[in-house]
Design an enzyme around this catalytic site. Structure first.
Site, PDB file in Angstrom:
ATOM      1  N   VAL A  15       0.834  -1.210   0.000  1.00  0.00           N
ATOM      2  CA  VAL A  15       0.000   0.000   0.000  1.00  0.00           C
ATOM      3  C   VAL A  15       0.866   1.257   0.000  1.00  0.00           C
ATOM      4  O   VAL A  15       0.571   2.228  -0.708  1.00  0.00           O
ATOM      5  CB  VAL A  15      -0.971   0.008   1.211  1.00  0.00           C
ATOM      6  CG1 VAL A  15      -1.906   1.209   1.127  1.00  0.00           C
ATOM      7  CG2 VAL A  15      -1.785  -1.280   1.280  1.00  0.00           C
ATOM      8  N   GLY A 172      -2.472 -14.092  -5.386  1.00  0.00           N
ATOM      9  CA  GLY A 172      -2.146 -12.916  -4.568  1.00  0.00           C
ATOM     10  C   GLY A 172      -3.314 -12.379  -3.763  1.00  0.00           C
ATOM     11  O   GLY A 172      -3.227 -11.301  -3.184  1.00  0.00           O
ATOM     12  N   LYS A 190     -12.323  -5.337  11.990  1.00  0.00           N
ATOM     13  CA  LYS A 190     -13.046  -4.332  11.206  1.00  0.00           C
ATOM     14  C   LYS A 190     -14.447  -4.107  11.774  1.00  0.00           C
ATOM     15  O   LYS A 190     -14.928  -2.970  11.827  1.00  0.00           O
ATOM     16  CB  LYS A 190     -13.112  -4.775   9.744  1.00  0.00           C
ATOM     17  CG  LYS A 190     -11.735  -4.743   9.074  1.00  0.00           C
ATOM     18  CD  LYS A 190     -11.748  -5.498   7.765  1.00  0.00           C
ATOM     19  CE  LYS A 190     -10.412  -5.388   7.046  1.00  0.00           C
ATOM     20  NZ  LYS A 190     -10.319  -6.315   5.922  1.00  0.00           N
ATOM     21  N   GLY A 287      -5.980  -4.463  -2.034  1.00  0.00           N
ATOM     22  CA  GLY A 287      -5.133  -4.220  -3.192  1.00  0.00           C
ATOM     23  C   GLY A 287      -4.403  -2.897  -2.988  1.00  0.00           C
ATOM     24  O   GLY A 287      -4.968  -1.959  -2.417  1.00  0.00           O
TER      25      GLY A 287
HETATM   26  N1  LIG Z   1      -2.408  -4.870   1.249  1.00  0.00           N
HETATM   27  C1  LIG Z   1      -3.681  -4.490   1.202  1.00  0.00           C
HETATM   28  O1  LIG Z   1      -4.396  -4.734   0.222  1.00  0.00           O
HETATM   29  C2  LIG Z   1      -4.286  -3.738   2.368  1.00  0.00           C
HETATM   30  C3  LIG Z   1      -5.647  -3.357   2.319  1.00  0.00           C
HETATM   31  C4  LIG Z   1      -6.206  -2.616   3.372  1.00  0.00           C
HETATM   32  C5  LIG Z   1      -5.412  -2.286   4.456  1.00  0.00           C
HETATM   33  N2  LIG Z   1      -4.098  -2.692   4.502  1.00  0.00           N
HETATM   34  C6  LIG Z   1      -3.296  -2.298   5.666  1.00  0.00           C
HETATM   35  O2  LIG Z   1      -2.257  -1.448   5.250  1.00  0.00           O
HETATM   36  C7  LIG Z   1      -1.110  -1.627   6.077  1.00  0.00           C
HETATM   37  C8  LIG Z   1       0.098  -1.961   5.197  1.00  0.00           C
HETATM   38  O3  LIG Z   1      -0.145  -3.174   4.486  1.00  0.00           O
HETATM   39  P1  LIG Z   1       0.808  -3.646   3.298  1.00  0.00           P
HETATM   40  O4  LIG Z   1       0.096  -4.779   2.634  1.00  0.00           O
HETATM   41  O5  LIG Z   1       1.253  -2.493   2.464  1.00  0.00           O
HETATM   42  O6  LIG Z   1       2.073  -4.235   4.126  1.00  0.00           O
HETATM   43  P2  LIG Z   1       3.518  -4.621   3.573  1.00  0.00           P
HETATM   44  O7  LIG Z   1       3.498  -4.810   2.099  1.00  0.00           O
HETATM   45  O8  LIG Z   1       3.991  -5.733   4.438  1.00  0.00           O
HETATM   46  O9  LIG Z   1       4.416  -3.328   3.871  1.00  0.00           O
HETATM   47  C9  LIG Z   1       4.761  -2.929   5.154  1.00  0.00           C
HETATM   48  C10 LIG Z   1       5.803  -1.804   5.072  1.00  0.00           C
HETATM   49  O10 LIG Z   1       6.032  -1.346   6.404  1.00  0.00           O
HETATM   50  C11 LIG Z   1       7.424  -1.449   6.691  1.00  0.00           C
HETATM   51  N3  LIG Z   1       7.594  -1.857   8.087  1.00  0.00           N
HETATM   52  C12 LIG Z   1       7.024  -2.909   8.714  1.00  0.00           C
HETATM   53  N4  LIG Z   1       7.450  -2.986   9.989  1.00  0.00           N
HETATM   54  C13 LIG Z   1       8.324  -1.977  10.154  1.00  0.00           C
HETATM   55  C14 LIG Z   1       9.110  -1.530  11.233  1.00  0.00           C
HETATM   56  N5  LIG Z   1       9.123  -2.171  12.409  1.00  0.00           N
HETATM   57  N6  LIG Z   1       9.885  -0.440  11.067  1.00  0.00           N
HETATM   58  C15 LIG Z   1       9.917   0.199   9.879  1.00  0.00           C
HETATM   59  N7  LIG Z   1       9.204  -0.180   8.803  1.00  0.00           N
HETATM   60  C16 LIG Z   1       8.424  -1.252   8.941  1.00  0.00           C
HETATM   61  C17 LIG Z   1       7.967  -2.501   5.766  1.00  0.00           C
HETATM   62  O11 LIG Z   1       9.339  -2.259   5.618  1.00  0.00           O
HETATM   63  P3  LIG Z   1      10.291  -3.177   4.674  1.00  0.00           P
HETATM   64  O12 LIG Z   1       9.963  -2.759   3.276  1.00  0.00           O
HETATM   65  O13 LIG Z   1      11.664  -2.804   5.084  1.00  0.00           O
HETATM   66  O14 LIG Z   1       9.915  -4.605   4.991  1.00  0.00           O
HETATM   67  C18 LIG Z   1       7.137  -2.251   4.500  1.00  0.00           C
HETATM   68  O15 LIG Z   1       7.726  -1.212   3.749  1.00  0.00           O
HETATM   69  C19 LIG Z   1      -1.506  -2.733   7.075  1.00  0.00           C
HETATM   70  O16 LIG Z   1      -1.990  -2.132   8.257  1.00  0.00           O
HETATM   71  C20 LIG Z   1      -2.614  -3.458   6.364  1.00  0.00           C
HETATM   72  O17 LIG Z   1      -3.497  -4.100   7.270  1.00  0.00           O
HETATM   73  C21 LIG Z   1      -3.525  -3.399   3.473  1.00  0.00           C
END
Ligand SMILES: NC(=O)c1ccc[n+]([C@@H]2O[C@H](COP(=O)([O-])OP(=O)(O)OC[C@H]3O[C@@H](n4cnc5c(N)ncnc54)[C@H](OP(=O)(O)O)[C@@H]3O)[C@@H](O)[C@H]2O)c1
Length: 410
Positions: A15, A172, A190, A287
């Site tokens: 995201v 995915g 949620k 997504g």
């Molecule tokens: N994916 C979806 O479709 C979706 C939909 C709705 C809501 N969300 C929410 O959006 C949020 C992000 O999801 P995502 O899918 O984008 O996750 P993700 O792909 O796992 O990305 C997480 C990011 O946060 C960084 N991060 C994690 N822990 C960290 C820490 N301790 N210190 C510094 N950086 C850290 C990671 O760093 P690195 O790059 O170094 O690993 C990565 O860049 C979550 O709360 C999720 O529930 C996601």
């Protein structure tokens, strides 16, 4: 030339990266709408960026790291430093929403979280703003795209749960570790957030009961088809006898229910209130680009003065959680097909005040199956009946139950 609105971005994953790209594409448009140009002035990941520096150089912090730590610490620090915060982190809000909201109020800044529930579906805004004056009676939601995709595949192809999950992972739609999705925990977080906003009452995540989809079988899907029902993982939040009930479980839906036709990775929420009858909001539930769009919408709202801070937590006391709610049920029984079986089951159901709406019988001899749809009944009465039926000597497996929603809005 417009001034700059500085954004500190925590997280650059699915995201976060999509948000950075969308912002770059839409910055000129946002500048025209708001009078200031948004710009990312710092990015934090595990391998780059320093939180204190990013905070110092920001007007607003976008949290897209996920997880509770250090997301909680960083969001609290940002709010206390007088920064608006936009987050997509449902677990953080479900667990620590009160603390975060208090910090936002004390520091007169905004905490926005549209992307935390329903992806791009604008349900938070509708509850906080459009329906701020309505008395919401009930809310049903398909709020987890992963499980909805799996159930849709099971329904469409006849696949079992494990095969449909493997396909979701390949495409995915499911993560390598899908536990939070398939157990219903993600949906419960949620629903915690939605129930709080809908009923203006504190709701503890720990009090929200949830069941997932791991026990569902291709057989359940076949019966759903036969009975003209759809099988979905549904979150329910409703007022019951002066209290509320918030829960997540698999549910059979009548074909006329607005959620019955929500398929694949889509999300949808129905909101019921006497004055408005029923509203359904639906759209992509997750997504990167989709979620990023909801995040940017929140950023733009925070940029437009005067601040519209929405609502999170009520001043009023918590409404009691009602455990023993009323539901209609599907009951699946594997029995030895001896004379009098149906009569004995009907007697047990009758003793608990449960009446039968429809029955389907399949097979003969030792492996016969009876599938019933029952009229609405207290869950405690259903539990008692299931226990008694489970102890009958002709039963060949544990009785299985799934709740049924057969409301229609016409
Ligand atoms: N994916 C979806 O479709 C979706 C939909 C709705 C809501 N969300 C929410 O959006 C949020 C992000 O999801 P995502 O899918 O984008 O996750 P993700 O792909 O796992 O990305 C997480 C990011 O946060 C960084 N991060 C994690 N822990 C960290 C820490 N301790 N210190 C510094 N950086 C850290 C990671 O760093 P690195 O790059 O170094 O690993 C990565 O860049 C979550 O709360 C999720 O529930 C996601």
């Amino acid at each position: 030339m417009a001034g700059t609105f500085r954004i500190g971005l925590l997280g650059h994953g699915t995201v976060g990266a999509a948000f950075a790209q969308l912002l770059a594409e839409r910055a000129d448009h946002v500048a025209r709408v708001t009078g200031t140009r948004p710009e990312i002035t710092g990015v934090l990941t595990r391998s780059r960026g320093d939180f204190a520096e990013i905070l110092a150089a920001s007007d607003l912090v976008v949290e897209l790291m996920g997880g509770l730590d250090p997301a909680r610490e960083h969001v609290l620090a940002a709010l206390r430093a007088g920064r608006h915060v936009v987050t997509a982190n449902k677990l953080l809000l479900a667990e620590h929403g009160d603390e975060l909201w208090a910090a936002a109020s004390e520091n007169d800044v905004q905490l926005r979280f549209e992307a935390a529930v329903g992806g791009v579906v604008p349900v938070i805004r509708v509850l906080q703003e459009s329906l701020a004056a309505a008395r919401v009676e009930r809310l049903h939601g398909i709020v987890n795209g992963t499980t909805n995709f799996i159930l849709s595949r099971m329904a469409d192809t006849g696949a079992g749960y494990e095969d449909a999950l493997a396909e979701a992972q390949r495409l995915g739609y499911a993560e390598a570790d899908p536990t939070d999705d398939v157990t219903g925990r993600d949906a419960a977080a949620k629903m915690t957030i939605l129930a709080r906003l809908a009923f203006d009452t504190p709701v503890a995540f720990a009090d929200v009961r949830y069941e997932g989809i791991t026990e569902l079988t291709a057989d359940d899907m076949a019966y759903a088809r036969e009975l003209g029902l759809g099988l979905k993982l549904v979150g329910t939040a409703e007022r019951v006898n002066g209290g509320i009930s918030v829960r997540v479980h698999p549910v059979f839906l009548g074909a006329g229910h607005p959620l019955a036709s929500v398929n694949g990775p889509f999300n949808a929420v129905t909101i019921e209130s006497e004055a408005i009858t029923e509203i359904t909001l639906s759209g992509p539930g997750a997504g990167g680009p989709q979620t990023a769009s909801a995040v940017l919408g929140d950023v733009v709202s925070a940029m437009i003065p005067p601040a519209s801070v929405g609502r999170w937590a009520p001043d009023q006391a918590a409404l009691p959680m009602v455990e023993d709610v009323t539901s209609a049920f599907y009951l699946h029984l594997e029995v030895a097909d001896h004379p009098g079986v149906l009569a004995q089951i009907a007697q047990v159901l009758g003793l608990q005040g449960i009446s039968v709406k429809s029955v389907v019988q399949r097979g003969m001899g030792e492996g016969a199956r009876l599938v019933m749809v029952l009229h609405p009944v207290r869950e405690s009465a259903m539990t008692a009946a299931v226990e008694l039926i489970g102890g009958l000597d002709f039963m060949r497996a544990r009785p299985r139950t799934i709740r049924v929603i057969d409301e229609e809005f016409v």
